[in-house]
Design an enzyme around this catalytic site. Structure first.
Site, PDB file in Angstrom:
ATOM      1  CE  LYS A 250       9.767  -2.010   4.854  1.00 32.12           C
ATOM      2  NZ  LYS A 250       9.307  -2.604   6.108  1.00 32.12           N
ATOM      3  NE  ARG A 251       2.996  -8.041  -2.095  1.00 27.66           N
ATOM      4  CZ  ARG A 251       2.213  -7.757  -3.116  1.00 27.66           C
ATOM      5  NH1 ARG A 251       2.596  -8.023  -4.334  1.00 27.66           N
ATOM      6  NH2 ARG A 251       1.031  -7.193  -2.919  1.00 27.66           N
TER       7      ARG A 251
END
Ligand code: GLU
Length: 475
Positions: A250-251
């Site tokens: 997600k980062r």
């Protein structure tokens, strides 16, 4: 629910088998694409199976997200999607047959017993594995009515080899693989059993999926052998990493295919981009779907993890936007605006203006979002609100220059070339650069400091509408 277990199949049979526990992510989409491409390349069959056996984590919303994601990507599957949970009775039946054939056995070990077994292994520094305590024991020794699981009687010597189309032969020593559970004590099939039975029943000839399933392949091959079914060809695709080389997370930004749609990427772009993410055809970067179907093979799949490169994605999208017909882009922009909250509905007049400006607009846009927002000045009538840079251009002197230029423009027939000519002559006469005259005009006309060619846009908006906007900022 309908099943396509028995649809007419030709050539190789491929499948995409997502678990509906979340959205269709970028790795899943690439897996689906590779399977689809190979099926279309060979004139084979591409099946979709929803692996919804994990009842806690599977949701109808995720099923929809996957189906919609596939449709948006243009990855059409043959027949109806198969839902795995609905086939539990068939999975049980296969396990019962394996029991009857002596290929599987009942294990009555209790949870406490197994915990104790593992603790002992751990204490001795041994790998934690089921030790086969009920493998050769007479079931009559079990307490009457005691619950049991069904385990595979897996080979204890030799090795299981996965002949992988991507990574080559991968060998697993059989004594490292314990007797896995096929049916739990409540009679539900395990995931490992379900996958294998479904692949066999669906006639799957090629299992192409993520590298995270490579270890499962060895166990699955053992179950297939016990069933007496034929072993499919396997290909495990290297993972996709983020731009920094670390596992995609997600980062790194968007993981869901939907998010790419909302950011304004075209399905063609996504197909081309995901294809190149792990497959190559010489140095070709731009590969149409038509050529991809013509050329796709397993040999050219990369062996090491691929890296996301968002800049490449943007450039590719710019390319596909430029080659997309104007009318299609108008439709895409309209659809994009309708998805906004609150939805914006384009009037016929706005659509006409958008269509007329599209050849210029599409030259500069990398995403549909840029296309839609860059064309904002075409959707509404009247005085524009200014963004910060437009406001700077329309400071006191800017407004004065705008006012001074107006009469020269008003004297023209309002065609693009005439307007440009008039602005040039005016600039020359007043000792200004064309840009000094044009920038305040652009700011007042569009409310921004960048736009498609100014004189074209003035002509496109017409004398009346343009003058309303220009006069609103001319002091
Ligand atoms: N359902 C598995 C997943 O979503 C895929 C299993 C397979 O392709 O064999 O990761």
């Amino acid at each position: 629910m309908t099943e396509n277990i028995s649809i007419q199949k030709t050539g190789p049979v491929l499948r995409f088998a997502p678990s509906p526990t979340g959205m269709l992510h970028i790795g899943g989409a690439r897996t689906a694409l590779f399977n689809w491409l190979y099926a279309r390349h060979t004139g084979g069959t591409f099946l979709l199976r929803i692996e919804d056996t994990d009842r806690e984590r599977s949701t109808p919303e995720a099923v929809d997200a996957i189906l919609n994601g596939m449709r948006w990507m243009g990855l059409d599957w043959d027949g109806d999607a198969v839902f795995q949970f609905a086939r539990a009775a068939r999975h049980r039946e296969v396990a019962q047959k394996m029991l009857a054939d002596g290929k599987a056995y009942r294990c009555y070990a209790t949870a406490d017993e197994l915990t104790a077994m593992r603790e002992e292994q751990k204490a001795k520094g041994l790998p934690m594995r089921y030790d086969g305590r009920w493998r050769d024991r007479d079931p009559a020794q079990a307490p009457p009515g005691a619950p049991y699981v069904v385990r595979l009687k897996s080979p204890q010597t030799g090795e299981t080899i996965v002949h992988d189309l991507v990574v080559g032969d991968v060998r697993f020593a059989n004594d490292q693989l314990d007797d896995m559970v096929l049916l739990r004590s409540d009679g539900t099939p395990t995931y490992m059993l379900a996958v294998v039975v479904d692949d066999a029943d669906m006639g799957v000839s090629h299992v192409i999926r993520g590298a995270d399933h490579l270890n499962n392949a060895a166990r699955q091959i053992q179950i297939i052998a016990a069933m007496g079914a034929s072993i499919p060809a396997y290909g495990h695709l290297p993972l996709i990493n983020g731009p920094d080389g670390a596992k995609l997370s997600k980062r790194h930004g968007a993981l869901a295919v939907e998010a790419y749609r909302d950011m304004g990427y075209l399905p063609e772009t996504m197909r081309n981009y995901l294809l190149r993410l792990g497959w190559s055809h010489g140095d070709d970067e731009t590969i149409s779907t038509e050529d991809a179907i013509k050329w796709f093979n397993f040999e050219a799949i990369g062996k090491s993890p691929a890296r996301m490169d968002y800049k490449k994605l943007d450039n590719l999208n710019g390319h596909y936007i430029r080659i997309t017909p104007d009318e299609t882009l108008v439709g895409e922009v309209a659809a994009f605006l309708e998805r906004q909250t609150p939805p914006r509905i384009l009037s016929m007049a706005a659509r006409t203006r958008l269509a007329a400006a599209m050849p210029s607009l599409k030259e500069r846009a990398k995403t549909l979002v840029q296309l839609a927002t860059g064309a904002d000045f075409l959707y509404t009538d009247g005085k524009r609100d200014l963004d910060a840079s437009a406001a700077r251009l329309l400071d006191g002197p800017g407004r004065a220059r705008l006012a001074a230029a107006l009469p020269a423009l008003e004297a023209t027939d309002w065609s693009g070339p005439a307007l440009e000519e008039a602005a040039r002559a005016h600039a020359e006469k007043t000792g200004l650069k064309l840009g000094d005259v044009a920038q305040p005009l652009r700011a007042a006309l569009t409310g921004t400091a960048t736009s498609p060619p100014l004189f074209e846009m003035l002509a496109l908006l017409g004398r009346e509408e343009s003058l309303i906007r220009l006069r609103a900022y001319a002091d």
